[in-house]
Design an enzyme around this catalytic site. Sequence first.
Site, PDB file in Angstrom:
ATOM      1  N   ALA A  40      50.073  17.822  35.186  1.00 51.18           N
ATOM      2  CA  ALA A  40      51.444  17.877  35.007  1.00 51.18           C
ATOM      3  C   ALA A  40      52.225  18.910  35.405  1.00 51.18           C
ATOM      4  O   ALA A  40      53.086  18.728  36.363  1.00 51.18           O
ATOM      5  CB  ALA A  40      51.547  18.078  33.354  1.00 51.18           C
ATOM      6  N   THR A  68      42.334  19.544  33.335  1.00 49.32           N
ATOM      7  CA  THR A  68      42.270  18.390  34.597  1.00 49.32           C
ATOM      8  C   THR A  68      41.456  18.335  35.312  1.00 49.32           C
ATOM      9  O   THR A  68      40.767  17.349  35.517  1.00 49.32           O
ATOM     10  CB  THR A  68      43.746  18.527  35.296  1.00 49.32           C
ATOM     11  N   GLY A  74      38.311   9.230  33.469  1.00 46.22           N
ATOM     12  CA  GLY A  74      39.318   8.771  34.296  1.00 46.22           C
ATOM     13  C   GLY A  74      40.598   8.551  33.878  1.00 46.22           C
ATOM     14  O   GLY A  74      41.151   9.458  32.934  1.00 46.22           O
ATOM     15  N   GLU A 139      36.701   2.304  27.921  1.00 40.75           N
ATOM     16  CA  GLU A 139      36.297   3.205  27.034  1.00 40.75           C
ATOM     17  C   GLU A 139      36.755   2.695  25.827  1.00 40.75           C
ATOM     18  O   GLU A 139      37.605   1.821  25.369  1.00 40.75           O
ATOM     19  CB  GLU A 139      37.298   4.497  27.264  1.00 40.75           C
ATOM     20  N   ASP A 235      48.322  29.141  24.698  1.00 42.35           N
ATOM     21  CA  ASP A 235      49.217  30.060  25.135  1.00 42.35           C
ATOM     22  C   ASP A 235      50.717  29.511  25.112  1.00 42.35           C
ATOM     23  O   ASP A 235      51.422  29.963  24.327  1.00 42.35           O
ATOM     24  CB  ASP A 235      49.044  30.783  26.467  1.00 42.35           C
ATOM     25  N   HIS A 256      36.327  14.940  20.612  1.00 45.29           N
ATOM     26  CA  HIS A 256      35.562  13.975  21.568  1.00 45.29           C
ATOM     27  C   HIS A 256      33.955  13.864  20.876  1.00 45.29           C
ATOM     28  O   HIS A 256      33.395  14.766  20.526  1.00 45.29           O
ATOM     29  CB  HIS A 256      35.456  14.718  22.973  1.00 45.29           C
ATOM     30  N   ARG A 302      37.872   7.102  19.011  1.00 45.97           N
ATOM     31  CA  ARG A 302      36.776   8.383  18.969  1.00 45.97           C
ATOM     32  C   ARG A 302      36.877   9.051  17.760  1.00 45.97           C
ATOM     33  O   ARG A 302      35.747   9.794  17.278  1.00 45.97           O
ATOM     34  CB  ARG A 302      37.572   9.543  19.924  1.00 45.97           C
ATOM     35  N   HIS A 363      38.642  18.527  21.653  1.00 47.11           N
ATOM     36  CA  HIS A 363      38.910  18.097  22.936  1.00 47.11           C
ATOM     37  C   HIS A 363      40.405  17.857  23.532  1.00 47.11           C
ATOM     38  O   HIS A 363      40.623  18.474  24.425  1.00 47.11           O
ATOM     39  CB  HIS A 363      38.414  16.600  23.012  1.00 47.11           C
ATOM     40  N   GLU A 387      49.494  18.159  28.365  1.00 49.07           N
ATOM     41  CA  GLU A 387      49.205  18.366  27.129  1.00 49.07           C
ATOM     42  C   GLU A 387      49.835  19.141  25.855  1.00 49.07           C
ATOM     43  O   GLU A 387      49.969  19.138  24.816  1.00 49.07           O
ATOM     44  CB  GLU A 387      47.632  19.052  27.064  1.00 49.07           C
ATOM     45  N   ARG A 398      44.982   9.783  20.500  1.00 42.32           N
ATOM     46  CA  ARG A 398      45.179   9.607  21.896  1.00 42.32           C
ATOM     47  C   ARG A 398      43.973   8.567  22.362  1.00 42.32           C
ATOM     48  O   ARG A 398      42.869   8.822  22.219  1.00 42.32           O
ATOM     49  CB  ARG A 398      44.911  10.721  22.588  1.00 42.32           C
ATOM     50  N   SER A 403      45.804  10.682  28.902  1.00 43.42           N
ATOM     51  CA  SER A 403      46.377  11.846  29.132  1.00 43.42           C
ATOM     52  C   SER A 403      46.719  12.281  30.696  1.00 43.42           C
ATOM     53  O   SER A 403      47.630  12.992  31.111  1.00 43.42           O
ATOM     54  CB  SER A 403      45.607  12.964  28.373  1.00 43.42           C
TER      55      SER A 403
HETATM   56  C1  SIN Z   1      36.202  11.304  28.594  1.00 41.47           C
HETATM   57  O1  SIN Z   1      35.655  11.150  29.879  1.00 41.47           O
HETATM   58  O2  SIN Z   1      35.222  10.886  27.870  1.00 41.47           O
HETATM   59  C2  SIN Z   1      37.097  11.915  28.379  1.00 41.47           C
HETATM   60  C3  SIN Z   1      38.381  11.151  28.695  1.00 41.47           C
HETATM   61  C4  SIN Z   1      39.578  11.451  27.987  1.00 41.47           C
HETATM   62  O3  SIN Z   1      39.492  12.507  27.192  1.00 41.47           O
HETATM   63  O4  SIN Z   1      40.561  11.027  28.197  1.00 41.47           O
END
Ligand code: SIN
Length: 541
Positions: A40, A68, A74, A139, A235, A256, A302, A363, A387, A398, A403
Amino acid sequence: MKDDSIKLKRFDLRRYLVPINTAATQQLFTDCLIIGAGVAGLRAAIEAAGSGCEVVLISKKTLEDSNTWNAQGGIASVIGGDDSFASHIEDTLTTGCSINDREIVEQVVKDGPGLVKELLEWGAEFDKKQDGSISITLEGGHSHARIAHALGDNTGKAIAQALVNKVKQFDNITIIENYYTIDIVTDDDGKCLGAIGKTHKGMLEIIWAKTTILATGGAGRLYRETTNPEVATADGLAIAARAGAVLRDMEFMQFHPTTLYIAGASRALITETLRGEGAILRDVNNCAFMTEYHPDAELASRDIVSRAILQQMLKTNSTHVFLDIRHFDKDHFAKRFPLISEIVTSFDIDISKDLIPVRPSAHYMIGGIKTDRLGRTNIANLFACGEVASTGLHGANRLGSNSLLEGLVFGRIAGRTATGQSDPNGASLKKFRCDIPQSDRSRLDTVDVLNSLRSLMWRNVGITRLAKPLTEAQEIISFWQRYVLDKVFDSPAGWECQNMLTVCQMMAKAAEARTESRGVHFRGDFPETDDTKFKTHIEFA
Ligand code: SIN
């Protein structure tokens, strides 16, 4: 739009962490100050610099130290096949559990393909199929394959490198690494004037800026178990809270499901795209358990997979479960997932024979500084993206790989708005003084406080929450705050400790207030979703 959010009282916080006296502090001037150099911040810098203004881009450590850079899976975008904007929008809304901002979701999804194309033009090496089109994968929560990846599972690095190369083409962007931002500075009307920080040489410095963009990233380090790098200490959230910014959705920390769990190994992320491409979760008794929890099994969202793993760990009295990829072709695996391949090989795991031990960990911070659709906060001249911001895209949960996309979309928007609304009277030399009496911190071991805090968050404000532990967490944090927040530190270790205590308190308080379960926030004592009371945000205002 009608604001029906639930308001919690902001804590009384000392306005600045350090005394400020411009007469004795080194000073710098710029048009646009961008704090944070993940996707970002980098994208915002490119946009702001493109308008011709002077940009200072600050990184807490090096440019490589960001969430990042570590992103594996991806970037989600409608790229091919029978996918559509409508489908990506619907998946994002469904996963977000009714509190996403639909307008924002539509904007982010529709901007996606153009921004991926731009990254390609700037040199991001997205993996391609034999016919030359971008290779996409799946995913959890996505009803179509739409995750574009680069350098195998090194997507974040490939994107960051392309953005950094682009940033370096601008003479009007000054990159400053190893710079710890302590606070943003505001005038008597609450308007942001820039920030105060500590340079890599250990000097206090004020950067006066016409506009300031906070892109400081995540907060995973608030938890004992996390996929996040050391810099992710919340922060920006604490800085914004001290300055009076509205923070919202602080109860929504995404866990995660699969983080490498080996004694001595850092808690490396094991990307969800592995499950997208057929990896199976097994417990210590070799049982593939996910179908017992959800029909989508390994590809459920997730929060569901994380809770299922925890329950299975409890049932089997074990500290972890396993990812089984023994059926993967070993050569293909090494090419498609080079990062994970390197990690597991370094721990002597042979994926054709061995299982990979994993467990969930903190995560992604879904909550953050409330912004509008132009990236503006409630503080004049202060913007936020990535974020650290709460744009309304994610709702209560999410969708994986949304992201990086959000960082690109809102980095560009914040960079554009910040330069378009630049205050011509800003960034001039100002006399500024704020005194804080020195304090005695000789008996304080901040490392010990932080270890205790991170364990407390894991135990009491973790994947499953209950009223009593949440109240207890707030009491304990309040006690630590009493003797930590009144101190004046002169190094990042102390400031980080103060910031983390501040943000953890807000998270525990918001989690206690949301007496229902929604998205990533699961209350064991209120397992149902309560739309009558909570189909809305909780804000610290
Ligand atoms: C992952 O690769 O599992 C994480 C990707 C994400 O958190 O967007």
